[in-house]
Design a protein around this motif. Structure first.
Motif, PDB file in Angstrom:
ATOM      1  N   ASP A 182       0.790  -1.249   0.000  1.00 38.27           N
ATOM      2  CA  ASP A 182       0.000   0.000   0.000  1.00 38.27           C
ATOM      3  C   ASP A 182       0.813   1.284   0.000  1.00 38.27           C
ATOM      4  OD1 ASP A 182       0.882   0.148   2.612  1.00 38.27           O
ATOM      5  OD2 ASP A 182      -1.115   0.267   3.509  1.00 38.27           O
TER       6      ASP A 182
ATOM      7  N   LEU B  96       1.873  -7.011  -7.590  1.00 36.68           N
ATOM      8  CA  LEU B  96       2.320  -8.381  -7.867  1.00 36.68           C
ATOM      9  C   LEU B  96       1.825  -8.806  -9.243  1.00 36.68           C
ATOM     10  CD1 LEU B  96       1.271  -9.947  -4.418  1.00 36.68           C
ATOM     11  CD2 LEU B  96       3.605  -9.370  -5.112  1.00 36.68           C
TER      12      LEU B  96
ATOM     13  N   ASP C 143       2.373   5.802 -14.390  1.00 41.72           N
ATOM     14  CA  ASP C 143       3.610   5.169 -13.972  1.00 41.72           C
ATOM     15  C   ASP C 143       3.952   5.518 -12.517  1.00 41.72           C
ATOM     16  OD1 ASP C 143       6.191   3.903 -14.485  1.00 41.72           O
ATOM     17  OD2 ASP C 143       6.989   5.940 -14.291  1.00 41.72           O
TER      18      ASP C 143
ATOM     19  N   ALA D 298      -9.535   3.816  -9.217  1.00 42.02           N
ATOM     20  CA  ALA D 298      -8.079   3.743  -9.358  1.00 42.02           C
ATOM     21  C   ALA D 298      -7.582   2.462  -8.705  1.00 42.02           C
ATOM     22  CB  ALA D 298      -7.439   4.971  -8.712  1.00 42.02           C
TER      23      ALA D 298
ATOM     24  N   GLY E   2      -2.377   1.184 -12.134  1.00 49.33           N
ATOM     25  CA  GLY E   2      -0.963   1.443 -11.925  1.00 49.33           C
ATOM     26  C   GLY E   2      -0.372   0.457 -10.939  1.00 49.33           C
TER      27      GLY E   2
END
Ligand code: B1M
Length: 212
Positions: free
Chosen positions: A102, A149, A196, A144, A177
């Motif tokens: 997070d 992973l 990015d 969002a 993202g």
């Protein structure tokens, strides 16, 4: 130098103590909350996001600045009753199911908030149905999705499918993202935007806000 300008500079510098003191002083001397946010925090985070994108500063500096802004916002929060800060958009944000990372997601959230965007942060390991429910409850225009992973990238797809099944896909713009995610993946799964980094995430939301 005006006190709001000092807040702006202390935020860019990531100086939490100075931001706390200056924000309290500004409130005590009657500066409007909206002015502190619109002319202090928001442009400061804009500079930080741009500098990060240009490689002039790195994650630690960006985190410090984001935390300084968060500290300042915490000073303002108890005084916010009745003051409406104009928000550009409402974003439901979360790290997708199966994924507990997070730090990047929080950074994205803080940068979005610092840019005048309302963030509903659902946390980590968020199942698709929770995103669906939050979009409905908060009538958000953006979703969002963060994944760190390779194995949880499929949870992004599952979340988009759940939004489709709920008839909400055309109601929201989806931004994706996280380290293993890239533009090609975003195109493949039909997301509306890929960012990015946290600074880019703000730019994407601002670009997309006119389309939703
Ligand atoms: Co994990 N982990 N981790 N981990 N971890 C990685 C991601 C890994 C690359 C490390 C490695 O092996 N080299 C690897 C993934 C490999 C892969 O899938 N290809 C990995 C692994 C394997 C795992 C576990 C499976 C390890 C294990 O238990 N065997 C496990 C999985 C747990 C789970 O999620 N189910 C695990 C656990 C953990 C910790 C809990 C120990 C911890 C997380 C703590 C936390 O987040 N609270 C952790 C950490 C810290 C990392 C690394 C070291 C750092 C991640 C990070 O915070 N980076 C990471 C290796 C690395 O990246 N160097 C790694 C800093 C952060 C600011 O960057 O999150 O990339 P980032 O966010 C950026 C951008 O990606 C972007 O903006 C951010 C700021 O610029 N971004 C978005 C992120 N989300 C975005 C969303 C957007 C837009 C942009 O729009 C919606």
């Amino acid at each position: 130098m005006s006190i709001v300008k000092s807040i702006y500079e202390a935020t860019i510098a990531g100086n939490r103590d100075a931001v706390t003191d200056l924000t309290k002083q500004a409130l005590d001397s009657g500066v409007e909350i909206e002015e502190i946010v619109q002319d202090g925090f928001i442009p400061a985070m804009g500079v930080v996001g741009k500098d990060f994108g240009a490689g002039k500063i790195y994650i630690p500096e960006m985190l410090l600045a984001a935390r300084a802004m968060q500290t300042g916002m915490n000073v303002l929060k108890p005084h916010l009753g009745g003051v409406e800060i104009k928000t550009l958009a409402k974003v439901v944000l979360g790290t997708v199911r199966g994924d507990l990372h997070d730090i990047g997601k929080n950074l994205v959230g803080m940068m979005l908030e610092g840019s005048g965007i309302e963030v509903i942060d659902l946390g980590v390991d968020v199942p698709p149905e929770k995103f669906v429910e939050a979009v409905k409850t908060h009538q958000a225009q953006f979703v969002a999705l963060s994944a760190l992973l390779t194995t949880t990238m499929t949870s992004i797809t599952d979340t988009i499918d759940a939004l489709k099944d709920a008839g909400l896909r055309d109601e929201v713009a989806i931004l994706v993202g996280g380290a293993p995610v890239n533009q090609a993946f975003a195109d493949e799964i039909d997301a509306d935007g890929y960012a990015d980094n946290a600074g880019d995430a703000v730019d994407r939301v601002k670009e997309l806000v006119h389309e939703v």
